[in-house]
Write a protein that holds these residues in place. Structure first.
Motif, short mmCIF file in Angstrom:
data_model
loop_
_atom_site.label_atom_id
_atom_site.label_comp_id
_atom_site.label_asym_id
_atom_site.label_seq_id
_atom_site.Cartn_x
_atom_site.Cartn_y
_atom_site.Cartn_z
N HIS A 28 0.83 -1.21 0.00
CA HIS A 28 0.00 0.00 0.00
C HIS A 28 0.86 1.26 0.00
N LEU A 29 1.97 1.26 0.76
CA LEU A 29 2.84 2.45 0.79
C LEU A 29 3.26 2.85 -0.61
N SER A 30 3.52 1.85 -1.44
CA SER A 30 3.99 2.15 -2.79
C SER A 30 2.87 2.70 -3.69
N ARG A 31 1.67 2.78 -3.18
CA ARG A 31 0.56 3.35 -3.96
C ARG A 31 0.33 4.83 -3.64
N TRP A 32 0.85 5.30 -2.50
CA TRP A 32 0.62 6.70 -2.15
C TRP A 32 1.88 7.46 -1.71
N TRP A 33 2.99 6.75 -1.43
CA TRP A 33 4.18 7.44 -0.96
C TRP A 33 5.43 7.05 -1.72
N THR A 34 5.87 5.82 -1.58
CA THR A 34 7.13 5.37 -2.18
C THR A 34 6.87 4.75 -3.55
N ASP A 35 7.95 4.45 -4.26
CA ASP A 35 7.82 3.67 -5.50
C ASP A 35 7.86 2.19 -5.19
N ASP A 36 8.52 1.84 -4.09
CA ASP A 36 8.60 0.45 -3.66
C ASP A 36 8.95 0.45 -2.18
N ALA A 37 8.65 -0.64 -1.51
CA ALA A 37 8.98 -0.78 -0.09
C ALA A 37 9.10 -2.26 0.22
N ASP A 38 9.97 -2.59 1.16
CA ASP A 38 10.17 -3.97 1.56
C ASP A 38 10.46 -4.02 3.05
N PHE A 39 9.49 -4.48 3.84
CA PHE A 39 9.65 -4.66 5.27
C PHE A 39 8.45 -5.43 5.79
N GLU A 40 8.61 -6.02 6.95
CA GLU A 40 7.50 -6.66 7.64
C GLU A 40 6.96 -5.66 8.66
N PRO A 41 5.64 -5.49 8.75
CA PRO A 41 5.09 -4.51 9.69
C PRO A 41 5.00 -5.03 11.12
N VAL A 42 6.16 -5.41 11.67
CA VAL A 42 6.23 -5.89 13.04
C VAL A 42 7.38 -5.17 13.75
N PRO A 43 7.23 -4.87 15.04
CA PRO A 43 8.29 -4.16 15.76
C PRO A 43 9.64 -4.86 15.62
N GLY A 44 10.65 -4.06 15.35
CA GLY A 44 12.00 -4.58 15.19
C GLY A 44 12.37 -4.95 13.77
N ALA A 45 11.39 -5.06 12.88
CA ALA A 45 11.69 -5.41 11.49
C ALA A 45 12.44 -4.27 10.81
N VAL A 46 13.37 -4.65 9.96
CA VAL A 46 14.16 -3.69 9.20
C VAL A 46 13.94 -3.96 7.72
N GLY A 47 13.87 -2.89 6.93
CA GLY A 47 13.68 -3.03 5.50
C GLY A 47 14.09 -1.77 4.80
N GLU A 48 13.42 -1.48 3.68
CA GLU A 48 13.78 -0.28 2.93
C GLU A 48 12.59 0.34 2.24
N LEU A 49 12.72 1.65 2.03
CA LEU A 49 11.79 2.43 1.24
C LEU A 49 12.57 2.87 0.01
N VAL A 50 11.93 2.79 -1.17
CA VAL A 50 12.64 3.04 -2.42
C VAL A 50 11.87 4.04 -3.26
N TRP A 51 12.62 5.00 -3.82
CA TRP A 51 12.05 5.95 -4.78
C TRP A 51 12.85 5.86 -6.07
N GLY A 52 12.14 6.04 -7.19
CA GLY A 52 12.81 5.95 -8.49
C GLY A 52 13.32 4.55 -8.72
N ASP A 53 14.21 4.41 -9.66
CA ASP A 53 14.82 3.12 -9.96
C ASP A 53 15.99 2.91 -9.00
N ARG A 54 15.64 2.84 -7.70
CA ARG A 54 16.59 2.75 -6.60
C ARG A 54 17.51 3.96 -6.54
#
Length: 150
Positions: A28-54
């Motif tokens: 959903h984030l990639s539909r209104w904010w980022t171009d892509d995102a990868d993370f689990e929505p749980v406390p302590g999870a680490v991932g990334e938010l991506v704009w453009g072609d990285r």
């Protein structure tokens, strides 16, 4: 100027459960904010938010995940790597039931704690303010489309 926090509130005609999914799920984030995102929505999870072609990749660390009322994460880590240090920005979405919809209270804090010199602090604060002035209304528009299509 203070540079302490950026705060926004909007009301949407969607339940807190639906809003929670939209502010906490990468798809959903990639539909209104980022171009892509990868993370689990749980406390302590680490991932990334991506704009453009990285072109711009920002680490994200989930801090709190309390469906359907609160979701928060840290991003813009000063070292470019997500960790538990305080030198990052904290974004919080608080979801408050309001009639048949939800009041979304958005807060971003941590600007002064980043250790930026004054000019960079002012620049980043202004950039984020302008960004959220675009993306928070987009969040509301996306939720409106999502709810009307279901």
């Amino acid at each position: 100027m203070e540079y302490g926090s950026i705060e926004r509130e909007i009301h949407v005609d969607a339940s807190p459960e639906v809003v929670y999914e939209v502010v906490s799920r990468p798809e959903h984030l990639s539909r209104w904010w980022t171009d892509d995102a990868d993370f689990e929505p749980v406390p302590g999870a680490v991932g990334e938010l991506v704009w453009g072609d990285r072109v711009n990749v920002s680490p994200i660390a989930v801090v709190r995940a309390e469906p359907p009322r609160l979701f928060s994460f840290r991003w813009c880590h000063s070292g470019g790597k997500a960790d538990d240090s305080a030198d990052s920005l904290l974004v919080t979405f608080e979801l408050i039931p309001s009639g048949t919809g939800t009041r979304i209270r958005f807060v971003e804090t941590g600007f002064r704690e980043m250790g930026w010199e004054a000019a960079k602090l002012a620049e980043r604060y202004q950039e984020n303010t302008a960004g959220w002035d675009t993306f928070i209304p987009r969040l509301g528009e996306y939720l409106g489309r999502l709810v009307s299509s279901s």
